[in-house]
Design a protein around this motif. Structure first.
Motif, PDB file in Angstrom:
ATOM      1  N   ALA A 141      74.728  65.218  45.488  1.00 56.39           N
ATOM      2  CA  ALA A 141      73.431  65.388  46.148  1.00 56.39           C
ATOM      3  C   ALA A 141      72.405  64.364  45.661  1.00 56.39           C
ATOM      4  O   ALA A 141      71.659  63.796  46.463  1.00 56.39           O
ATOM      5  CB  ALA A 141      72.915  66.808  45.922  1.00 56.39           C
ATOM      6  N   SER A 142      72.362  64.114  44.365  1.00 55.92           N
ATOM      7  CA  SER A 142      71.377  63.166  43.840  1.00 55.92           C
ATOM      8  C   SER A 142      71.657  61.752  44.341  1.00 55.92           C
ATOM      9  O   SER A 142      70.734  60.996  44.668  1.00 55.92           O
ATOM     10  CB  SER A 142      71.389  63.187  42.306  1.00 55.92           C
ATOM     11  OG  SER A 142      70.939  64.432  41.818  1.00 55.92           O
ATOM     12  N   THR A 143      72.917  61.389  44.415  1.00 55.22           N
ATOM     13  CA  THR A 143      73.277  60.072  44.943  1.00 55.22           C
ATOM     14  C   THR A 143      72.853  59.939  46.395  1.00 55.22           C
ATOM     15  O   THR A 143      72.307  58.913  46.812  1.00 55.22           O
ATOM     16  CB  THR A 143      74.785  59.836  44.814  1.00 55.22           C
ATOM     17  OG1 THR A 143      75.151  59.856  43.426  1.00 55.22           O
ATOM     18  CG2 THR A 143      75.191  58.490  45.404  1.00 55.22           C
ATOM     19  N   LEU A 144      73.068  60.992  47.193  1.00 57.35           N
ATOM     20  CA  LEU A 144      72.657  60.953  48.587  1.00 57.35           C
ATOM     21  C   LEU A 144      71.135  60.887  48.698  1.00 57.35           C
ATOM     22  O   LEU A 144      70.603  60.134  49.525  1.00 57.35           O
ATOM     23  CB  LEU A 144      73.190  62.174  49.338  1.00 57.35           C
ATOM     24  CG  LEU A 144      72.751  62.301  50.803  1.00 57.35           C
ATOM     25  CD1 LEU A 144      73.145  61.062  51.608  1.00 57.35           C
ATOM     26  CD2 LEU A 144      73.323  63.560  51.439  1.00 57.35           C
ATOM     27  N   ALA A 145      70.418  61.662  47.890  1.00 63.63           N
ATOM     28  CA  ALA A 145      68.958  61.634  47.932  1.00 63.63           C
ATOM     29  C   ALA A 145      68.435  60.225  47.633  1.00 63.63           C
ATOM     30  O   ALA A 145      67.555  59.713  48.328  1.00 63.63           O
ATOM     31  CB  ALA A 145      68.379  62.635  46.935  1.00 63.63           C
ATOM     32  N   CYS A 146      68.987  59.587  46.605  1.00 66.50           N
ATOM     33  CA  CYS A 146      68.572  58.219  46.275  1.00 66.50           C
ATOM     34  C   CYS A 146      68.927  57.245  47.392  1.00 66.50           C
ATOM     35  O   CYS A 146      68.150  56.346  47.727  1.00 66.50           O
ATOM     36  CB  CYS A 146      69.206  57.779  44.966  1.00 66.50           C
ATOM     37  SG  CYS A 146      68.569  58.608  43.493  1.00 66.50           S
ATOM     38  N   GLY A 147      70.119  57.419  47.964  1.00 60.12           N
ATOM     39  CA  GLY A 147      70.533  56.545  49.055  1.00 60.12           C
ATOM     40  C   GLY A 147      69.631  56.680  50.269  1.00 60.12           C
ATOM     41  O   GLY A 147      69.254  55.680  50.900  1.00 60.12           O
ATOM     42  N   LEU A 148      69.262  57.915  50.628  1.00 59.23           N
ATOM     43  CA  LEU A 148      68.374  58.135  51.763  1.00 59.23           C
ATOM     44  C   LEU A 148      66.999  57.512  51.515  1.00 59.23           C
ATOM     45  O   LEU A 148      66.426  56.865  52.405  1.00 59.23           O
ATOM     46  CB  LEU A 148      68.220  59.635  52.032  1.00 59.23           C
ATOM     47  CG  LEU A 148      69.425  60.351  52.635  1.00 59.23           C
ATOM     48  CD1 LEU A 148      69.179  61.864  52.646  1.00 59.23           C
ATOM     49  CD2 LEU A 148      69.711  59.857  54.049  1.00 59.23           C
ATOM     50  N   ALA A 149      66.474  57.699  50.317  1.00 59.95           N
ATOM     51  CA  ALA A 149      65.161  57.145  50.004  1.00 59.95           C
ATOM     52  C   ALA A 149      65.203  55.619  49.998  1.00 59.95           C
ATOM     53  O   ALA A 149      64.295  54.960  50.525  1.00 59.95           O
ATOM     54  CB  ALA A 149      64.684  57.672  48.650  1.00 59.95           C
ATOM     55  N   ALA A 150      66.255  55.035  49.425  1.00 51.02           N
ATOM     56  CA  ALA A 150      66.362  53.578  49.379  1.00 51.02           C
ATOM     57  C   ALA A 150      66.479  52.995  50.787  1.00 51.02           C
ATOM     58  O   ALA A 150      65.864  51.971  51.099  1.00 51.02           O
ATOM     59  CB  ALA A 150      67.577  53.169  48.536  1.00 51.02           C
ATOM     60  N   ALA A 151      67.251  53.631  51.651  1.00 47.57           N
ATOM     61  CA  ALA A 151      67.405  53.148  53.021  1.00 47.57           C
ATOM     62  C   ALA A 151      66.100  53.262  53.796  1.00 47.57           C
ATOM     63  O   ALA A 151      65.752  52.390  54.594  1.00 47.57           O
ATOM     64  CB  ALA A 151      68.505  53.931  53.731  1.00 47.57           C
ATOM     65  N   SER A 152      65.348  54.333  53.564  1.00 52.96           N
ATOM     66  CA  SER A 152      64.066  54.510  54.231  1.00 52.96           C
ATOM     67  C   SER A 152      63.079  53.425  53.810  1.00 52.96           C
ATOM     68  O   SER A 152      62.394  52.828  54.653  1.00 52.96           O
ATOM     69  CB  SER A 152      63.501  55.898  53.921  1.00 52.96           C
ATOM     70  OG  SER A 152      62.214  56.063  54.455  1.00 52.96           O
ATOM     71  N   ALA A 153      63.001  53.156  52.514  1.00 49.52           N
ATOM     72  CA  ALA A 153      62.092  52.124  52.018  1.00 49.52           C
ATOM     73  C   ALA A 153      62.503  50.743  52.520  1.00 49.52           C
ATOM     74  O   ALA A 153      61.650  49.917  52.868  1.00 49.52           O
ATOM     75  CB  ALA A 153      62.062  52.148  50.495  1.00 49.52           C
TER      76      ALA A 153
END
Length: 366
Positions: A141-153
């Motif tokens: 979950a933490s990896t996905l959360a970071c991935g989603l935030a990085a892609a959004s930015a």
């Protein structure tokens, strides 16, 4: 004639206009503006020119000044501020000046302070807020959360990543930014009432265009629910996207975070034991979150004949399927979700953001 005090908007910042000669009422309104971090303009009657009257995002008119404003141009955002709830002339005065609302002090103080802060910050549409939590420990979950935030930015969207798991190790570490300057959760543990959205954003570490609110390496392992509520609300007021990495243990602070989500993703490895654990998490989270969906994420080395189909996982848990998260060799090799910019994780997250705004608005599955 209007006599405006010498308090001009600085740096183009939008400030309210107060119109009253009632010294006691003026003191109260100035106090509320100060609490909201705003220095208003003050007048005593109808403006000579139309500029200030039309430009002010919010006009607070004392009952004593209503008669002097009868000839002013009608506009939105005019509030009549009164004290005597038994005064039969209140509503007549409100109609005469075209007031949007009548506010009775002291009862309406908190609401008015929030409104003043909103207009000063130029608050628009709140951020699309997505929560991520694991159906079991180690689900990714933490990896996905970071991935989603990085892609959004990376897509140029204002993005805030919030680490809501005090015992998760810190998302700044996962992103390789543990030494970055900026505040962490302990600085906000006593937050109450309202947190300034702009001040919050500017105080946090910025990692490749992504603002991150994480934990430090101290001993703090819990957060008061009120602090979670007001800090997350401040982050949402800035617009863009907010991604929240949530713990599996649901305490009062986590409930406050869940209540502000537009969408939650439950990350589940396609295994029977993981599905059984995820159902229990879903039953609890589903009581708070209005839109909860499944993302399947294969555990490391879990390519075996006993793996369940993603659709079957979603069916067994009783939730819609938001997608299948692929294994990413770059992340497994120790690269951060931001460094793995061309891998399967980034492609999944980029595709998610392309689909989710429309899906959330229409109530469909992204």
């Amino acid at each position: 004639m209007v006599e405006v005090s010498a308090v001009e908007p600085r740096g183009g910042r939008r400030v309210p206009l107060i119109v009253t000669e009632d010294v006691g009422l003026l003191d109260d309104l100035l106090r509320l503006c100060a609490a909201a971090g705003v220095r208003p303009e003050v007048g005593h009657g109808a403006p000579e020119g139309r500029g200030r009257w039309e430009a002010a995002p919010l006009v607070l008119v004392g009952g004593d000044a209503a008669g002097r404003l009868r000839g002013a141009a009608r506009r939105d955002g005019v509030m009549l501020v009164e004290r005597d709830q038994d005064d039969p002339g209140v509503w007549r005065r409100a109609v005469e000046i075209g007031a949007e609302q009548v506010l009775m002090l002291p009862d309406a103080e908190q609401w008015l302070m929030d409104r003043i802060a909103d207009v000063a910050e130029g608050v628009g549409r709140p951020a699309l807020t997505v929560g991520v939590l694991g159906g079991r420990g180690g689900a990714g979950a933490s990896t996905l959360a970071c991935g989603l935030a990085a892609a959004s930015a990376a897509a140029g969207r204002r993005t805030l990543l919030v680490d809501a798991d005090p015992i998760g190790g810190g998302l700044d570490v996962l992103l390789g930014g543990e030494a970055a300057d900026g505040l962490r959760w302990p600085a906000f543990v006593h937050s109450r009432g309202r947190v300034g959205a702009t001040a919050l954003e500017e105080s946090l570490p910025c990692l490749n265009g992504l603002r991150v609110l994480s934990w430090d390496r101290g001993e703090l392992t819990a957060l008061p629910p009120e602090a979670m509520r007001v800090v997350l609300a401040a982050g949402r007021r800035r617009g863009g996207a907010v991604v929240v990495d949530l713990p599996r243990r649901i305490d009062a602070s986590t409930v406050e975070a869940l209540a502000q989500l537009d969408l939650a993703l439950l990350v589940v490895p396609p295994e029977l034991r993981a599905v059984a654990a995820a159902r229990r998490v879903a039953d609890t989270v589903g009581m708070v979150v209005r839109d909860l969906r499944v993302v399947t994420a294969p555990a490391r080395g879990a390519r075996h004949s006993g793996a369940l189909d993603a659709d079957e996982v979603a069916r067994l848990i009783g939730l819609p399927l938001a997608g299948e998260l692929p294994l990413d060799a770059g992340v497994l090799a120790g690269r951060t979700p931001q460094e793995a910019s061309g891998g399967p994780l980034r492609r999944f997250c980029t595709g998610f953001w392309e689909r989710v705004p429309v899906a959330v608005e229409q109530g469909e599955t992204p």
